[in-house]
Design a protein around this motif. Sequence first.
Motif, mmCIF file in Angstrom:
data_model
loop_
_atom_site.group_PDB
_atom_site.id
_atom_site.type_symbol
_atom_site.label_atom_id
_atom_site.label_comp_id
_atom_site.label_asym_id
_atom_site.label_seq_id
_atom_site.Cartn_x
_atom_site.Cartn_y
_atom_site.Cartn_z
ATOM 1 N N TYR A 1 10.734 -27.120 45.620
ATOM 2 C CA TYR A 1 9.383 -27.585 45.918
ATOM 3 C C TYR A 1 8.724 -26.593 46.865
ATOM 4 N N LYS B 1 5.950 -30.155 49.711
ATOM 5 C CA LYS B 1 6.744 -30.910 50.679
ATOM 6 C C LYS B 1 5.854 -31.579 51.718
ATOM 7 N N MET C 1 13.378 -31.810 49.570
ATOM 8 C CA MET C 1 12.044 -32.227 49.968
ATOM 9 C C MET C 1 11.785 -32.062 51.466
#
Length: 180
Positions: free
Chosen positions: A9, A14, A176
């Motif tokens: 990501y 995030k 994340m």
Amino acid sequence: MSTTKPDGYSPAAKWLHWLTAACVFILVPVAFTMVRLGEGALTNALYEVHKSVGIIAFLIVAVRVVVRLTRGAPPPEDGLSPFERTLSTWVHRAMYVIVFAMPILGFIGTSMCCAPVNLFWTIPIPITFTGSEETTGRILGIHKVLGFILTGLVALHLAGVLKHVFISRDGVLRRMLPGG
């Protein structure tokens, strides 16, 4: 829409995730509280906070959708079972739809019954809608039902996170975390 899957990501994705989560963790308790209090200054203040954070949440989610569509998302973690992959996919899709639709419905319903809608008591949002009391009630009723569904989905999402942290002990959460 991005056709390639990134390795992870992006920092923007995030931060937008965590900002969305912060908004939801403000909106839900405020909503449950404001509807249970009687008339008064505290109730009015909670409604104002709820509407304002809802507007901010909508803007964050709109940017988040653009980032997701242009950047894509990494493939699911290798260690997930087919059931976990399917469940994760549908929970995430449902949360995206709901966190995008809820502020729109809340704004439309509120502007029908209680215009003007202001951002933290100061900045009026000049868009207004008109409708009957019945239409307003239906729209705000759908908004409320989506709130309960979202609460359940967030609980399911958090249960998945806890499963990955404490049982699977894999890297799903690290994907994340900012800087992770």
